[in-house]
Structure formats: C-alpha cells, structure tokens
Scaffold this motif. Structure first.
Motif, PDB file in Angstrom:
ATOM      1  N   GLY A 133      26.262  -8.100 -72.028  1.00 31.57           N
ATOM      2  CA  GLY A 133      27.526  -7.391 -71.878  1.00 31.57           C
ATOM      3  C   GLY A 133      28.077  -7.470 -70.470  1.00 31.57           C
ATOM      4  N   VAL A 134      27.194  -7.360 -69.470  1.00 30.25           N
ATOM      5  CA  VAL A 134      27.653  -7.429 -68.082  1.00 30.25           C
ATOM      6  C   VAL A 134      28.178  -8.819 -67.758  1.00 30.25           C
ATOM      7  N   CYS A 135      27.411  -9.849 -68.070  1.00 32.24           N
ATOM      8  CA  CYS A 135      27.826 -11.213 -67.718  1.00 32.24           C
ATOM      9  C   CYS A 135      28.997 -11.707 -68.571  1.00 32.24           C
ATOM     10  N   ALA A 136      29.223 -11.083 -69.705  1.00 30.18           N
ATOM     11  CA  ALA A 136      30.357 -11.487 -70.546  1.00 30.18           C
ATOM     12  C   ALA A 136      31.694 -11.260 -69.851  1.00 30.18           C
ATOM     13  N   ALA A 137      31.701 -10.409 -68.821  1.00 31.23           N
ATOM     14  CA  ALA A 137      32.945 -10.134 -68.095  1.00 31.23           C
ATOM     15  C   ALA A 137      33.277 -11.208 -67.069  1.00 31.23           C
ATOM     16  N   LEU A 138      32.327 -12.078 -66.748  1.00 30.43           N
ATOM     17  CA  LEU A 138      32.550 -13.036 -65.666  1.00 30.43           C
ATOM     18  C   LEU A 138      33.690 -14.022 -65.935  1.00 30.43           C
ATOM     19  N   PRO A 139      33.848 -14.585 -67.131  1.00 30.82           N
ATOM     20  CA  PRO A 139      34.969 -15.518 -67.328  1.00 30.82           C
ATOM     21  C   PRO A 139      36.334 -14.913 -67.008  1.00 30.82           C
ATOM     22  N   GLU A 140      36.563 -13.695 -67.465  1.00 32.91           N
ATOM     23  CA  GLU A 140      37.856 -13.054 -67.191  1.00 32.91           C
ATOM     24  C   GLU A 140      38.012 -12.767 -65.701  1.00 32.91           C
ATOM     25  N   LEU A 141      36.937 -12.326 -65.048  1.00 30.63           N
ATOM     26  CA  LEU A 141      37.004 -12.065 -63.611  1.00 30.63           C
ATOM     27  C   LEU A 141      37.217 -13.350 -62.825  1.00 30.63           C
ATOM     28  N   ALA A 142      36.556 -14.416 -63.244  1.00 30.48           N
ATOM     29  CA  ALA A 142      36.742 -15.704 -62.570  1.00 30.48           C
ATOM     30  C   ALA A 142      38.194 -16.160 -62.670  1.00 30.48           C
ATOM     31  N   ASP A 143      38.773 -16.000 -63.833  1.00 31.96           N
ATOM     32  CA  ASP A 143      40.174 -16.369 -64.013  1.00 31.96           C
ATOM     33  C   ASP A 143      41.084 -15.493 -63.159  1.00 31.96           C
ATOM     34  N   LYS A 144      40.788 -14.196 -63.112  1.00 31.16           N
ATOM     35  CA  LYS A 144      41.617 -13.257 -62.353  1.00 31.16           C
ATOM     36  C   LYS A 144      41.604 -13.575 -60.867  1.00 31.16           C
ATOM     37  N   PHE A 145      40.438 -13.984 -60.341  1.00 23.29           N
ATOM     38  CA  PHE A 145      40.309 -14.203 -58.899  1.00 23.29           C
ATOM     39  C   PHE A 145      40.231 -15.686 -58.533  1.00 23.29           C
ATOM     40  N   ASP A 146      40.683 -16.529 -59.454  1.00 28.30           N
ATOM     41  CA  ASP A 146      40.842 -17.968 -59.192  1.00 28.30           C
ATOM     42  C   ASP A 146      39.520 -18.622 -58.777  1.00 28.30           C
ATOM     43  N   LEU A 147      38.464 -18.313 -59.520  1.00 25.58           N
ATOM     44  CA  LEU A 147      37.162 -18.934 -59.303  1.00 25.58           C
ATOM     45  C   LEU A 147      36.905 -19.962 -60.403  1.00 25.58           C
ATOM     46  N   THR A 148      36.304 -21.077 -60.050  1.00 21.10           N
ATOM     47  CA  THR A 148      35.873 -22.045 -61.051  1.00 21.10           C
ATOM     48  C   THR A 148      34.569 -21.559 -61.668  1.00 21.10           C
ATOM     49  N   LEU A 149      34.564 -21.348 -62.970  1.00 23.46           N
ATOM     50  CA  LEU A 149      33.351 -20.908 -63.657  1.00 23.46           C
ATOM     51  C   LEU A 149      32.568 -22.150 -64.069  1.00 23.46           C
ATOM     52  N   GLN A 150      31.476 -22.407 -63.385  1.00 22.33           N
ATOM     53  CA  GLN A 150      30.755 -23.657 -63.586  1.00 22.33           C
ATOM     54  C   GLN A 150      29.756 -23.615 -64.739  1.00 22.33           C
ATOM     55  N   ALA A 151      29.200 -22.445 -65.011  1.00 22.31           N
ATOM     56  CA  ALA A 151      28.191 -22.386 -66.072  1.00 22.31           C
ATOM     57  C   ALA A 151      27.969 -20.945 -66.509  1.00 22.31           C
ATOM     58  N   GLU A 152      27.675 -20.774 -67.796  1.00 23.17           N
ATOM     59  CA  GLU A 152      27.201 -19.514 -68.357  1.00 23.17           C
ATOM     60  C   GLU A 152      25.918 -19.847 -69.118  1.00 23.17           C
ATOM     61  N   ILE A 153      24.794 -19.429 -68.593  1.00 23.11           N
ATOM     62  CA  ILE A 153      23.506 -19.879 -69.113  1.00 23.11           C
ATOM     63  C   ILE A 153      22.729 -18.699 -69.669  1.00 23.11           C
ATOM     64  N   GLU A 154      22.477 -18.724 -70.965  1.00 26.26           N
ATOM     65  CA  GLU A 154      21.679 -17.679 -71.604  1.00 26.26           C
ATOM     66  C   GLU A 154      20.224 -18.123 -71.681  1.00 26.26           C
ATOM     67  N   VAL A 155      19.329 -17.218 -71.299  1.00 25.37           N
ATOM     68  CA  VAL A 155      17.893 -17.483 -71.398  1.00 25.37           C
ATOM     69  C   VAL A 155      17.271 -16.425 -72.300  1.00 25.37           C
ATOM     70  N   VAL A 156      16.038 -16.637 -72.674  1.00 25.49           N
ATOM     71  CA  VAL A 156      15.371 -15.717 -73.587  1.00 25.49           C
ATOM     72  C   VAL A 156      15.200 -14.353 -72.932  1.00 25.49           C
ATOM     73  N   SER A 157      14.976 -13.341 -73.755  1.00 25.81           N
ATOM     74  CA  SER A 157      14.669 -12.020 -73.226  1.00 25.81           C
ATOM     75  C   SER A 157      13.349 -12.073 -72.465  1.00 25.81           C
ATOM     76  N   SER A 158      13.299 -11.375 -71.334  1.00 24.52           N
ATOM     77  CA  SER A 158      12.114 -11.360 -70.466  1.00 24.52           C
ATOM     78  C   SER A 158      11.686 -12.772 -70.067  1.00 24.52           C
ATOM     79  N   PRO A 159      12.575 -13.553 -69.471  1.00 23.06           N
ATOM     80  CA  PRO A 159      12.248 -14.932 -69.109  1.00 23.06           C
ATOM     81  C   PRO A 159      11.220 -14.990 -67.982  1.00 23.06           C
TER      82      PRO A 159
END
Length: 312
Positions: free
Chosen positions: A99-125
């Motif tokens: 839920g927290v990281c799901a906000a990053l794409p919208e924030l990146a767009d708002k502040f003109d950041l290039t979003l290079q990757a969204e990487i999901e890993v297993v629980s308790s990696p």
C-alpha cells in the motif's frame, strides 16, 4: 484475539485495536455487527493499521496511523526539491508495504521523477531475494537517485546488506519502518548514517497530551527508562489510541458508542502523538514526516542534499 471477539462472553463497547492492518481488518466487521439491531456497535481505535480497506464502510472504526498511500508524500516532495530525478521501489508482498509503495507512481508523476522500477519481492525476503535486486538497480543504466524500500524492520537490515554486497547505494535510501529502531541500528551500524524514513511522529515535536499531560519528549524518555528501548511512532501511536478514546468518552459524557463515535469523527484531540483528527474513513489526517538517521540522534533537522559527500 479474534475468537475472543466472536464470543458473546467477551463483547465490550470499546476496543483498543490490534497491531497491523490484517488483524484490524478481521476485527472491524466484528465490531460493526450485532445480533441486536437496537444495540450500539463497538468503537474500535486501532493504533497500528494503515490500510484504508479495513476502515472504509465501518463508521465506528478509527485509526491513528495515516493512510498508507500518504506515507511517502513528504519524503518524495523533499527529495525532488533537493534535486532527485529518478526513483525506484522495492516492496515485500504484504498489505501495508504494498500500500505504501503503491503511491510512488503518482508521486513520481507529480514531482517529475522518472520511475525506473517497481519490484515486488516475497514476504519476509532474505539476501537470496534481495541481492539480485540490488545488483540490478546498481547497473549504470538504472542507478536511481531514490530507492524506496517498503519492507518491515528485519528486512531493512537485509536490504542494507544487499546494497553493501553490490557495492552501490542510491543517493537517497528511504525506508517505511525501521529508521529510529534500535535493532536496525544495532544490525547495520554506521551503514544507517543518512538513510531516510517516513514517520507520523517524532519526539522532538512540540505537542502535549491532554489526558496524561506528557509532552512527546517526556513520553519518549519514560518509554526508554521503562523498556530500555528507543520509542518509535508505533509506541506513540498506541498510547495516542488510548488517550484519544478517553477524550472522546469524556466529551460525549456517555458510554453510548454512537455518541462516542460521533465525537471521534468530528473533533480534534491533543495527544503526545500530535493533534489527531480523522477523515471520512476514520483514519488519521496528520501528515507523515521525512526523517533521516544520524546514529546518535536519528532525527535530522535538515534534508541531506543529493550532491553531499555524506550519502548512505
């Protein structure tokens, strides 16, 4: 805890909720159900849940954490203003962290950041899961200015270890949970220097609790002397959930749950955690803070410029 809540033998009018969105999500429908349509629903104040889904549609459920999608706002805005141009996220497969990281794409767009990757890993990696992620992000064609790691406390240390193995670190490393936790600093030592976090609370803030009279700093000192652990926002939020409920009952001048819920939904409460009020879903409207670690005092008063020699 959940079986007890389902038993009529243990039904009560007021609950101070469990830690985590998962447990609160199990409690919410129980608190809002009753076999007697004339009876009031149970008021639940959760001190450790951030997912909006566990509050929405439940008018007597309130949470002292802000919504998970708002956690990163202050940090990303500050780093963009400091010169960041790109960002990536690493998040473990759990409700809060996703839920927290799901906000990053919208924030990146708002502040003109290039979003290079969204990487999901297993629980308790572990390092087995995180080492290849760190190596991939360290490659010249990636190399994001900001990495947001939406992980729980043990996994923060695992991620730092993976960064060290890769011989690389982003110009700004942001964590969702561990900055300020003793066991994180104990685990990574000086590698924690200038790593950043997000927090709804800081003991240096000027606030005083209406119920017990403690300031945020006094609470922090008492917590340390009692538990031998540094206080974090988790402890302050738990204390505030009790204090807020006490204030609401006193103002309602009633133990009627509908009356108490109305007070919670419409008024502000002075707590050692801050001035609390709740949005339409029952979640805290207080903003999250952007913090960083300086080891001896883990709270920075100013942001570290991205071109500083003192990077994580």
């Amino acid at each position: 805890m959940i079986p007890l809540a389902e038993s009529t033998e243990y039904v009560g009018s007021f609950w101070v909720g469990p830690y985590s969105s998962g447990l609160t999500g199990s409690m919410s429908p129980l608190a809002n159900s009753t076999d007697d349509p004339t009876a009031g629903k149970t008021v639940l104040v959760a001190g450790g849940a951030a997912s909006t889904s566990v509050f929405a549609g439940y008018p007597t459920i309130f949470g002292t954490f802000p919504p998970s999608e708002l956690y990163l706002a202050q940090a990303i805005e500050a780093l963009a203003k400091a010169g960041a141009k790109s960002a990536a996220s690493v998040f473990e497969s759990a409700s809060f962290t996703k839920g927290v990281c799901a906000a990053l794409p919208e924030l990146a767009d708002k502040f003109d950041l290039t979003l290079q990757a969204e990487i999901e890993v297993v629980s308790s990696p572990t390092s087995v899961d995180l080492d290849p992620v760190a190596r991939n992000l360290s490659m010249v064609e990636n190399d994001p200015d900001i990495v947001v790691a939406c992980v729980y406390d043990q996994e923060c240390a695992e991620w730092v270890g993976s960064l060290r193995k890769s011989g690389w670190s982003p110009r700004a490393q942001v964590f969702t949970v561990c900055i300020g936790m003793d066991k994180f600093t104990d685990a990574v030592g000086t590698d924690a220097m200038y790593m950043m976090g997000v927090s709804p609370w800081d003991p240096s803030l000027d606030m005083r609790d209406q119920v017990v009279g403690w300031s945020a700093m006094e609470f922090s000192e008492l917590f340390l002397s009692t538990t031998q652990r540094t206080s974090t926002y988790h402890a302050a939020s738990a204390a505030a959930s009790v204090g807020t409920l006490v204030q609401a009952i006193e103002r309602a001048d009633s133990f009627a749950t509908d009356a108490v819920a109305d007070v919670l939904a419409s008024q502000e409460f002075k707590t050692l955690y801050g001035l609390l009020s709740f949005d339409a879903n029952g979640q805290s409207q207080a903003p999250s803070l952007h913090t960083c670690s300086t080891i001896k005092t883990w709270r920075c008063k100013q942001y570290i410029p991205l071109n500083s020699d003192q990077q994580s």
